[in-house]
Design a protein around this motif. Structure first.
Motif, PDB file in Angstrom:
ATOM      1  N   GLY A 173      -0.389   1.105 -13.289  1.00 51.22           N
ATOM      2  CA  GLY A 173      -1.714   1.256 -12.695  1.00 51.22           C
ATOM      3  C   GLY A 173      -2.664   0.135 -13.056  1.00 51.22           C
ATOM      4  O   GLY A 173      -3.407  -0.374 -12.207  1.00 51.22           O
ATOM      5  N   ILE A 174      -2.655  -0.283 -14.335  1.00 47.04           N
ATOM      6  CA  ILE A 174      -3.563  -1.349 -14.766  1.00 47.04           C
ATOM      7  C   ILE A 174      -3.136  -2.683 -14.174  1.00 47.04           C
ATOM      8  O   ILE A 174      -3.960  -3.452 -13.666  1.00 47.04           O
ATOM      9  N   GLY A 175      -1.843  -2.983 -14.220  1.00 47.32           N
ATOM     10  CA  GLY A 175      -1.354  -4.229 -13.663  1.00 47.32           C
ATOM     11  C   GLY A 175      -1.664  -4.351 -12.178  1.00 47.32           C
ATOM     12  O   GLY A 175      -2.043  -5.429 -11.695  1.00 47.32           O
ATOM     13  N   GLN A 176      -1.527  -3.255 -11.447  1.00 47.31           N
ATOM     14  CA  GLN A 176      -1.822  -3.280 -10.025  1.00 47.31           C
ATOM     15  C   GLN A 176      -3.310  -3.475  -9.771  1.00 47.31           C
ATOM     16  O   GLN A 176      -3.702  -4.172  -8.833  1.00 47.31           O
ATOM     17  N   THR A 177      -4.144  -2.880 -10.620  1.00 45.66           N
ATOM     18  CA  THR A 177      -5.588  -3.102 -10.494  1.00 45.66           C
ATOM     19  C   THR A 177      -5.928  -4.557 -10.793  1.00 45.66           C
ATOM     20  O   THR A 177      -6.789  -5.161 -10.134  1.00 45.66           O
ATOM     21  N   MET A 178      -5.249  -5.138 -11.790  1.00 40.86           N
ATOM     22  CA  MET A 178      -5.433  -6.562 -12.080  1.00 40.86           C
ATOM     23  C   MET A 178      -5.098  -7.408 -10.849  1.00 40.86           C
ATOM     24  O   MET A 178      -5.805  -8.384 -10.537  1.00 40.86           O
ATOM     25  N   ALA A 179      -4.030  -7.059 -10.152  1.00 42.04           N
ATOM     26  CA  ALA A 179      -3.625  -7.817  -8.971  1.00 42.04           C
ATOM     27  C   ALA A 179      -4.703  -7.762  -7.896  1.00 42.04           C
ATOM     28  O   ALA A 179      -4.994  -8.775  -7.239  1.00 42.04           O
ATOM     29  N   CYS A 180      -5.300  -6.597  -7.721  1.00 40.74           N
ATOM     30  CA  CYS A 180      -6.370  -6.461  -6.723  1.00 40.74           C
ATOM     31  C   CYS A 180      -7.556  -7.366  -7.060  1.00 40.74           C
ATOM     32  O   CYS A 180      -8.124  -8.027  -6.187  1.00 40.74           O
ATOM     33  N   ILE A 181      -7.937  -7.392  -8.337  1.00 35.45           N
ATOM     34  CA  ILE A 181      -9.057  -8.237  -8.750  1.00 35.45           C
ATOM     35  C   ILE A 181      -8.693  -9.712  -8.596  1.00 35.45           C
ATOM     36  O   ILE A 181      -9.500 -10.517  -8.121  1.00 35.45           O
ATOM     37  N   ALA A 182      -7.478 -10.062  -8.996  1.00 33.51           N
ATOM     38  CA  ALA A 182      -7.042 -11.466  -8.911  1.00 33.51           C
ATOM     39  C   ALA A 182      -7.056 -11.963  -7.468  1.00 33.51           C
ATOM     40  O   ALA A 182      -7.401 -13.126  -7.203  1.00 33.51           O
ATOM     41  N   VAL A 191       4.505 -11.407 -10.983  1.00 32.17           N
ATOM     42  CA  VAL A 191       4.658 -10.104 -11.639  1.00 32.17           C
ATOM     43  C   VAL A 191       6.043  -9.995 -12.262  1.00 32.17           C
ATOM     44  O   VAL A 191       7.054 -10.312 -11.615  1.00 32.17           O
ATOM     45  N   TRP A 192       6.060  -9.565 -13.518  1.00 27.53           N
ATOM     46  CA  TRP A 192       7.320  -9.161 -14.142  1.00 27.53           C
ATOM     47  C   TRP A 192       7.177  -7.715 -14.581  1.00 27.53           C
ATOM     48  O   TRP A 192       6.175  -7.314 -15.194  1.00 27.53           O
ATOM     49  N   ASN A 193       8.155  -6.906 -14.254  1.00 19.53           N
ATOM     50  CA  ASN A 193       8.193  -5.513 -14.680  1.00 19.53           C
ATOM     51  C   ASN A 193       9.650  -5.106 -14.763  1.00 19.53           C
ATOM     52  O   ASN A 193      10.477  -5.551 -13.964  1.00 19.53           O
ATOM     53  N   SER A 194       9.963  -4.240 -15.733  1.00 22.23           N
ATOM     54  CA  SER A 194      11.370  -3.893 -15.947  1.00 22.23           C
ATOM     55  C   SER A 194      11.964  -3.137 -14.768  1.00 22.23           C
ATOM     56  O   SER A 194      13.182  -3.161 -14.565  1.00 22.23           O
ATOM     57  N   HIS A 195      11.125  -2.451 -13.980  1.00 26.32           N
ATOM     58  CA  HIS A 195      11.638  -1.709 -12.828  1.00 26.32           C
ATOM     59  C   HIS A 195      10.792  -2.041 -11.597  1.00 26.32           C
ATOM     60  O   HIS A 195      10.241  -1.150 -10.957  1.00 26.32           O
ATOM     61  N   LEU A 196      10.708  -3.301 -11.287  1.00 31.56           N
ATOM     62  CA  LEU A 196       9.858  -3.736 -10.176  1.00 31.56           C
ATOM     63  C   LEU A 196      10.665  -3.870  -8.895  1.00 31.56           C
ATOM     64  O   LEU A 196      11.738  -4.472  -8.891  1.00 31.56           O
ATOM     65  N   HIS A 197      10.129  -3.296  -7.828  1.00 31.47           N
ATOM     66  CA  HIS A 197      10.740  -3.437  -6.515  1.00 31.47           C
ATOM     67  C   HIS A 197       9.960  -4.483  -5.714  1.00 31.47           C
ATOM     68  O   HIS A 197       8.730  -4.539  -5.778  1.00 31.47           O
ATOM     69  N   THR A 198      10.674  -5.286  -4.970  1.00 35.73           N
ATOM     70  CA  THR A 198      10.052  -6.374  -4.225  1.00 35.73           C
ATOM     71  C   THR A 198       8.965  -5.872  -3.284  1.00 35.73           C
ATOM     72  O   THR A 198       7.897  -6.479  -3.165  1.00 35.73           O
ATOM     73  N   ASP A 199       9.226  -4.730  -2.610  1.00 37.53           N
ATOM     74  CA  ASP A 199       8.233  -4.213  -1.672  1.00 37.53           C
ATOM     75  C   ASP A 199       6.963  -3.755  -2.389  1.00 37.53           C
ATOM     76  O   ASP A 199       5.861  -3.844  -1.843  1.00 37.53           O
ATOM     77  N   GLN A 200       7.096  -3.289  -3.641  1.00 35.13           N
ATOM     78  CA  GLN A 200       5.921  -2.897  -4.410  1.00 35.13           C
ATOM     79  C   GLN A 200       5.049  -4.110  -4.703  1.00 35.13           C
ATOM     80  O   GLN A 200       3.826  -4.071  -4.560  1.00 35.13           O
ATOM     81  N   ALA A 201       5.662  -5.207  -5.117  1.00 37.46           N
ATOM     82  CA  ALA A 201       4.907  -6.424  -5.380  1.00 37.46           C
ATOM     83  C   ALA A 201       4.268  -6.949  -4.110  1.00 37.46           C
ATOM     84  O   ALA A 201       3.126  -7.436  -4.125  1.00 37.46           O
ATOM     85  N   ALA A 202       4.984  -6.838  -2.993  1.00 38.68           N
ATOM     86  CA  ALA A 202       4.480  -7.370  -1.732  1.00 38.68           C
ATOM     87  C   ALA A 202       3.197  -6.680  -1.301  1.00 38.68           C
ATOM     88  O   ALA A 202       2.351  -7.296  -0.634  1.00 38.68           O
TER      89      ALA A 202
END
Length: 335
Positions: A173-182, A191-202
């Protein structure tokens, strides 16, 4: 009551048949939202809120006498303190996410004591604070204000965030909020996350990176948003920190323990990167800690999570988790 006595807020004092929940120390700004949530435990438990701030273990033990559960916001429970409370406390309700930094979860499991946390209560508060650290390191507003008050006018150049790259280690949740601000600053996002899906990052116009070290090397700003678990403790190593380019920035509003002990201090002492820290291996930070002497560093005393909205959210969850405990239900249980 004498002038030296500290006021105590209590509920349902006549209901001695109910278990007792005690908050032995409080952050003053928490009192109002805590008091507003007290009806949640009506007919389930009595509540006693001490209205001052203390970290003295002897005082904590004294105040916790007879308590069945403890509300804990910001107090580190040493193994010694835990052993003194274990004969009567059956539940610790923490006002935070990374409770592994505050209590020995393996020990509480052995003792059969429930530990609850709160979740997603301060995503915006922490992300905004992280960007506050970034802004101070790039725009120097606090430093320039101090210089102005001292009669100076020379000023100094700032750094643009526009068109620079921010690397987010952790994308909850925090990382995604950071992305919105950025995105609002016009930054490129890795983005690096141990269980990251490409569509989530997109969804956040972010580019996933498979290797954490590559994230460090390719970013102008690296911001850590990893939870503290057995898997993440020490995950950020000296080798990865070495891959930070000269002039880059590292921000940690997560947990100090996700960085290998001593590795960040060693990297900072080389003098070629900047850092903003809200979390530390030892809290409160000792007066003689060498971090206090690092010039290329902005520090705040573990307050990223403290805001008006976060206070309301976390106090509500604390009371709800305790209500669930006394109803025989489970909410936000971590141990």
């Amino acid at each position: 009551m004498s002038s030296t006595q500290i006021p105590v807020i209590e509920t349902q004092t006549e209901r001695t048949d109910l278990p007792l929940v005690v908050m032995p120390t409080v952050i003053p700004t928490m009192l109002e939202p805590l008091t507003a949530c007290l009806p949640t435990l009506r007919d389930l438990a009595r509540v006693r809120l001490h209205t001052d701030t203390t970290y003295d273990e002897e005082t904590i033990v004294e105040r916790m006498q007879g308590a069945d559960a403890m509300i804990d916001i910001g107090l580190h429970i040493s193994d010694h303190l835990l052993d003194q409370l274990a004969d009567h406390v059956r539940c610790f309700a923490f006002g935070g996410t990374g409770v592994a930094s505050f209590i020995n979860l393996d020990r509480t499991r052995e003792l059969g004591i429930r530990v609850c946390n709160v979740v997603h209560y301060g995503n915006h508060a922490v992300a905004e604070h992280a960007f506050g650290l970034i802004m101070e390191l790039t725009k120097h507003v606090g430093r320039l204000d101090r210089e102005m008050r001292e009669g100076q006018w020379a000023g100094m150049d700032g750094l643009d965030l526009y068109d620079r790259t921010i690397g987010l280690a952790g994308f909850g949740g925090i990382g995604q909020t950071m992305a919105c601000i950025a995105r609002g600053f016009g930054m490129h996002i890795l983005v690096w996350n141990s269980h990251l899906h490409t569509d989530q990052a997109a969804q956040f116009d972010a580019q996933p990176v498979d290797d954490l070290g590559d994230l460090f090397e390719q970013s102008d700003v690296v911001s850590l948003h990893l939870p503290l678990t057995q898997a993440t403790a020490g995950m950020v190593t000296a080798k990865q920190l070495d891959r930070l380019r000269p002039g880059s920035i590292i921000i940690n509003t997560a947990r100090a323990e996700v960085i290998s002990p001593g590795a960040l201090l060693t990297r900072l002492q080389r003098g070629d990167i900047l850092a903003g820290l809200d979390v530390f291996d030892r809290e409160p930070l000792p007066a003689d800690d060498p971090l206090r002497q690092v010039p290329n560093l902005v520090m705040t005393p573990h307050v990223a999570w403290r805001s008006d909205g976060a206070n309301r959210n976390l106090t509500k969850q604390i009371m709800q988790s305790l209500a669930a405990f006394y109803r025989g239900e489970r909410m936000n249980v971590v141990a």
